[in-house]
Design a protein around this motif. Structure first.
Motif, PDB file in Angstrom:
ATOM      1  N   CYS A   1       0.841  -1.202   0.000  1.00 41.01           N
ATOM      2  CA  CYS A   1       0.000   0.000   0.000  1.00 41.01           C
ATOM      3  C   CYS A   1       0.872   1.246   0.000  1.00 41.01           C
ATOM      4  N   GLY A   2       0.712   2.091  -1.019  1.00 37.70           N
ATOM      5  CA  GLY A   2       1.449   3.367  -1.067  1.00 37.70           C
ATOM      6  C   GLY A   2       2.543   3.363  -2.096  1.00 37.70           C
ATOM      7  N   LEU A   3       2.189   3.701  -3.357  1.00 33.19           N
ATOM      8  CA  LEU A   3       3.171   3.651  -4.441  1.00 33.19           C
ATOM      9  C   LEU A   3       3.721   5.047  -4.752  1.00 33.19           C
ATOM     10  N   GLY A   4       4.124   5.776  -3.713  1.00 31.99           N
ATOM     11  CA  GLY A   4       4.777   7.076  -3.905  1.00 31.99           C
ATOM     12  C   GLY A   4       6.228   6.884  -4.324  1.00 31.99           C
ATOM     13  N   ALA A   5       7.039   7.930  -4.194  1.00 32.54           N
ATOM     14  CA  ALA A   5       8.434   7.872  -4.658  1.00 32.54           C
ATOM     15  C   ALA A   5       9.169   6.691  -4.028  1.00 32.54           C
ATOM     16  N   MET A   6       9.049   6.546  -2.716  1.00 37.08           N
ATOM     17  CA  MET A   6       9.738   5.461  -2.024  1.00 37.08           C
ATOM     18  C   MET A   6       9.034   4.127  -2.263  1.00 37.08           C
ATOM     19  N   GLY A   7       7.731   4.109  -2.050  1.00 37.04           N
ATOM     20  CA  GLY A   7       6.969   2.860  -2.150  1.00 37.04           C
ATOM     21  C   GLY A   7       7.038   2.259  -3.542  1.00 37.04           C
ATOM     22  N   PHE A   8       6.958   3.092  -4.558  1.00 33.96           N
ATOM     23  CA  PHE A   8       7.025   2.582  -5.932  1.00 33.96           C
ATOM     24  C   PHE A   8       8.350   1.867  -6.170  1.00 33.96           C
ATOM     25  N   GLY A   9       9.440   2.497  -5.681  1.00 32.32           N
ATOM     26  CA  GLY A   9      10.759   1.870  -5.833  1.00 32.32           C
ATOM     27  C   GLY A   9      10.832   0.540  -5.112  1.00 32.32           C
ATOM     28  N   MET A  10      10.343   0.511  -3.895  1.00 34.60           N
ATOM     29  CA  MET A  10      10.395  -0.724  -3.103  1.00 34.60           C
ATOM     30  C   MET A  10       9.565  -1.833  -3.762  1.00 34.60           C
ATOM     31  N   ALA A  11       8.344  -1.472  -4.176  1.00 33.86           N
ATOM     32  CA  ALA A  11       7.435  -2.486  -4.738  1.00 33.86           C
ATOM     33  C   ALA A  11       7.970  -3.020  -6.065  1.00 33.86           C
ATOM     34  N   THR A  12       8.470  -2.137  -6.911  1.00 38.53           N
ATOM     35  CA  THR A  12       8.959  -2.614  -8.207  1.00 38.53           C
ATOM     36  C   THR A  12      10.272  -3.386  -8.044  1.00 38.53           C
ATOM     37  N   HIS A  13      11.047  -3.029  -7.029  1.00 39.87           N
ATOM     38  CA  HIS A  13      12.239  -3.844  -6.752  1.00 39.87           C
ATOM     39  C   HIS A  13      11.832  -5.282  -6.440  1.00 39.87           C
ATOM     40  N   LEU A  14      10.791  -5.430  -5.651  1.00 43.76           N
ATOM     41  CA  LEU A  14      10.323  -6.781  -5.309  1.00 43.76           C
ATOM     42  C   LEU A  14       9.807  -7.507  -6.554  1.00 43.76           C
ATOM     43  N   VAL A  15       9.141  -6.756  -7.445  1.00 43.41           N
ATOM     44  CA  VAL A  15       8.691  -7.348  -8.708  1.00 43.41           C
ATOM     45  C   VAL A  15       9.889  -7.871  -9.492  1.00 43.41           C
ATOM     46  N   LYS A  16      10.935  -7.046  -9.554  1.00 40.20           N
ATOM     47  CA  LYS A  16      12.143  -7.436 -10.295  1.00 40.20           C
ATOM     48  C   LYS A  16      12.788  -8.677  -9.693  1.00 40.20           C
ATOM     49  N   GLN A  17      12.625  -8.832  -8.379  1.00 42.93           N
ATOM     50  CA  GLN A  17      13.189 -10.010  -7.731  1.00 42.93           C
ATOM     51  C   GLN A  17      12.325 -11.249  -7.933  1.00 42.93           C
ATOM     52  N   GLY A  18      11.234 -11.072  -8.683  1.00 39.89           N
ATOM     53  CA  GLY A  18      10.434 -12.234  -9.031  1.00 39.89           C
ATOM     54  C   GLY A  18       9.217 -12.474  -8.166  1.00 39.89           C
ATOM     55  N   TYR A  19       8.900 -11.504  -7.290  1.00 40.70           N
ATOM     56  CA  TYR A  19       7.719 -11.670  -6.447  1.00 40.70           C
ATOM     57  C   TYR A  19       6.478 -11.175  -7.178  1.00 40.70           C
ATOM     58  N   SER A  20       5.367 -11.780  -6.824  1.00 46.19           N
ATOM     59  CA  SER A  20       4.083 -11.274  -7.291  1.00 46.19           C
ATOM     60  C   SER A  20       3.627 -10.223  -6.274  1.00 46.19           C
ATOM     61  N   VAL A  21       3.571  -8.956  -6.718  1.00 44.70           N
ATOM     62  CA  VAL A  21       3.245  -7.866  -5.793  1.00 44.70           C
ATOM     63  C   VAL A  21       1.957  -7.186  -6.233  1.00 44.70           C
ATOM     64  N   THR A  22       0.988  -7.150  -5.331  1.00 44.52           N
ATOM     65  CA  THR A  22      -0.265  -6.443  -5.598  1.00 44.52           C
ATOM     66  C   THR A  22      -0.200  -5.090  -4.905  1.00 44.52           C
ATOM     67  N   GLY A  23      -0.217  -4.018  -5.707  1.00 41.58           N
ATOM     68  CA  GLY A  23      -0.012  -2.685  -5.137  1.00 41.58           C
ATOM     69  C   GLY A  23      -1.264  -1.831  -5.171  1.00 41.58           C
ATOM     70  N   PHE A  24      -1.542  -1.193  -4.032  1.00 41.07           N
ATOM     71  CA  PHE A  24      -2.675  -0.272  -3.942  1.00 41.07           C
ATOM     72  C   PHE A  24      -2.164   1.164  -3.865  1.00 41.07           C
ATOM     73  N   ASP A  25      -2.856   2.066  -4.555  1.00 38.26           N
ATOM     74  CA  ASP A  25      -2.621   3.494  -4.376  1.00 38.26           C
ATOM     75  C   ASP A  25      -3.902   4.222  -4.746  1.00 38.26           C
ATOM     76  N   VAL A  26      -4.070   5.424  -4.193  1.00 37.34           N
ATOM     77  CA  VAL A  26      -5.276   6.193  -4.536  1.00 37.34           C
ATOM     78  C   VAL A  26      -5.088   6.960  -5.840  1.00 37.34           C
ATOM     79  N   TYR A  27      -3.864   6.972  -6.351  1.00 36.05           N
ATOM     80  CA  TYR A  27      -3.532   7.805  -7.513  1.00 36.05           C
ATOM     81  C   TYR A  27      -3.400   6.900  -8.741  1.00 36.05           C
TER      82      TYR A  27
END
Lengths: 434, 434
Positions: B10-36
């Protein structure tokens, strides 16, 4: 009338003009020098003798008063080849009434000796009270000098000051200037404090007139608050009556002197930085009551308060608590500095309670603080708890509305430094005074 | 790949987007929520699974990361009826990576119990390092939790952090947030300090590039100085990389927490007031490196220095001395607060030396300050004399050119409080930490 001595006068600004013309009204022959021709014209119209030459203004004058803006102006006026001292007759009495660093007053004394004019009776005699009291001859004067000089000049100091407002400060040349400096610690802090209070209040949605009514008569009262409010509530800042540059000059004397003697003039230093930021905005020549514009551009007396009576009361109390906390710490700051530079504390108390530096908190806490510093009380009582808690709530509220309270946070952090002792003795320790 | 657990975010801002997409790159299935919505679109393009429902983002996810901007945002996201917690499966692991007050992290722990979800393994894990390191999976992370929760979540913390940058802080929930807060004391002060330094330098007629060269490698260096200089020297403020509102949020957590525990966060409070004044100018969304505009509107890299080589060297040294003095006191302020809230001091030292709060002075003086607080040294050595004297000269110079140095005077007054002892132990006493 012919028995009255002739007086020379240098510096016919707002204060000097009032002092010089007051002496004229008392029947003295006063020869006034100024670099600004319109002031000389006004002085002539008021019955004075204008002079465009420093030498002429001083020639044959057994009494001479210097009331220029600063030490930088006084030095050449006094000691240039065609300046005052060279022209003064033997055994003349010389009053330096400008606000200057005590070290400067002492350097004048030394230079008089060095150039062979130790015959001059020199008095370090800064004044306080504003242009109105200058013109009435009811100033507060803080005078330091040799006993011989004071004996010579006492009558002239009496002419310029109100009966109970002439303070002869022990310690010779420099003592008067130090007393003025210590008093101005209060003035410098209280001027920013009242602007911070009106600014905080505006952000809380309070009308300035309600703030005035709530503060006067409360523990948050200060002479500066009441005095400046007259201009704050009318936006009378251009130029108003007391420019930012004037209090900044005094603040500079306080903080540079404090640094040089190792004294932490914490709140005064905070005030100075904010005064600098006002200069940066081009407000130097405006009245210092206009600093409230750092917080709000809406005239504070025009703010339409939408608050319920109860909410208004709660918020006005926050403003009172902010001022109360700041004034409590400013009392400790000025009294500790007085101790540091060896100014008689009871005299400072008597002077400041009834002058521009006065505040309810100075009056209430000052006597106790002095007792502690004089070793007559140990000051260990846990008396700061209530003030600290109220200031903490005010600062919390300011933070929640993103309102800067420079002095409020500074004062609170000093109170928090007292830790669990919450004692006046601990507060004085923050100033190295215990 | 199928063995890797699914992660909710939850929270795909500047920091969160980087963290979540890093996990995607590592091969995880990541479901991301944001209001934007644009963030969700970008996340989908980067291989993530976008979700417009908090419940959906949490359903069947054994691991969930919250990286919203504040406690105010986290609370409804976590606990609303259709929020995260209600949808999490039994025994899920929940990481709160936002910077929040430690009391808030503790309230989450309590609320999980209160609503019957004590099965959730909750970890208080604020991060530091900026968007670049978030996207690389090399953040610094300060994690506090129960041993069981840490055992469950360790692998995920490892994925997000650099090998030596995962700090497990003793003390359970709240300890991570407190560590982050204490570290941010340094960040909050150093960000204003670098602006004050560049502003002072500009007023001294120095070009910003010369300032950069003089400070990097000197005792005045800080991580923030070097990092922000890249933007200061290019006027890259609109929006730049780190808005004033971001450091102001952290500063607010520090000062309100400090007030509530009776700790005088003196320099941090000064910084906060100046940040508020920047908000008032409408600069909240601009990069914090642009605060130098409080001192000069001329780009600092364009200033034509007319000074002789010798004069330039002297003035650059004043700037270095200003920063050095401020950083010395900021080290004492952060370490004292750490002691006050019971954060392991050696761990803070290890973390901050090599993170955004780092400075040469923290590295040099921090170890000694910690020894004193841990009772391994008495700290009575007269070691502050030189720093105090140099800072005094810098502040004198600033005063003579009417340049505000908010932190410089604040730091100097604390050093002057040490009186003639000039010892680190006395400096720590200003923070009630001795």
């Amino acid at each position: 009338m012919t028995s009255k001595p002739e007086i020379g006068f240098c510096g016919l600004g707002a204060m000097g003009f009032g002092m010089a013309t007051h002496l004229v009204k008392q029947g003295y022959s006063v020869t006034g020098f100024d670099v600004y021709q319109p002031s000389l014209d006004r002085f002539k119209a008021a019955g004075g003798i204008p002079s465009t030459s420093l030498s002429d203004s001083a020639k044959d004058k057994s009494f001479y008063i210097v009331m220029v803006a600063s030490a930088q102006q006084a030095q050449p006026a006094l000691f240039d080849q065609d300046g005052i001292v060279n022209a003064l007759p033997k055994h003349a009495t010389l009053l330096l009434c400008s606000t200057v660093p005590s070290a400067y007053a002492q350097s004048v004394e030394k230079e008089l000796v060095d150039i062979g004019r130790s015959d001059v009776f020199f008095i370090d005699a800064p004044v306080s009270g504003g242009a109105g009291r200058a013109a009435d001859g009811t100033l507060s004067i803080m005078a330091g000098a040799s006993e011989a000089a004071l004996e010579k000049g006492k009558w002239l100091l009496d002419e310029l000051s109100a009966p109970s407002k002439l303070f002869i400060v022990n310690g010779g040349i420099g003592a008067g200037s130090n007393m003025k400096m210590v008093h101005q610690v209060l003035a410098a802090i209280h001027i920013l404090a009242l602007n911070e209070a009106y600014g905080f209040a505006a952000r809380l949605g309070l009308n300035g007139k309600d703030v005035f009514d709530a503060v006067v008569g409360s523990t948050g009262w200060s002479w500066m608050f009441e005095n400046r409010s007259q201009r704050t509530l009318k936006e009378d800042y251009f130029p108003g009556a007391s420019a930012v540059t004037i209090i900044l000059k005094d603040t500079g004397i306080i903080t540079s002197m404090s640094r040089s003697v190792g004294f932490p003039a914490t709140l005064c230093s905070i005030a100075e930085q904010v005064y600098f930021s006002a200069l940066d905005r081009g407000w130097g020549a405006n009245d210092d009551a206009g600093l409230v514009r750092l917080w709000t551009l809406e005239p504070v007396a025009s703010i339409q308060s939408m608050l319920s009576a109860e909410e208004k009361k709660t918020r006005l109390q926050l403003v009172v608590d902010l001022l109360t906390g700041i004034h409590l710490v400013s009392a400790a700051e000025s009294i500790s500095l007085a101790k540091h530079v060896d100014i008689p504390l009871p005299q400072l108390y008597e002077l400041a309670c009834d002058a521009a530096g006065g505040s309810t908190m100075f009056k209430n806490a000052g006597e106790k603080l002095i007792e502690i510093l004089d070793g007559k009380a140990d000051g260990s009582g846990k008396v700061l708890g209530g003030y600290t808690e109220k200031l903490r709530i005010a600062v919390n509220e300011a933070q929640s509305i993103k309102c800067p309270v420079y002095l409020g946070t500074g004062a609170l952090n000093l109170l928090l430094q007292t830790g669990t002792t919450l004692s006046l003795a601990s507060l004085l320790k923050c100033y190295g005074a215990q």
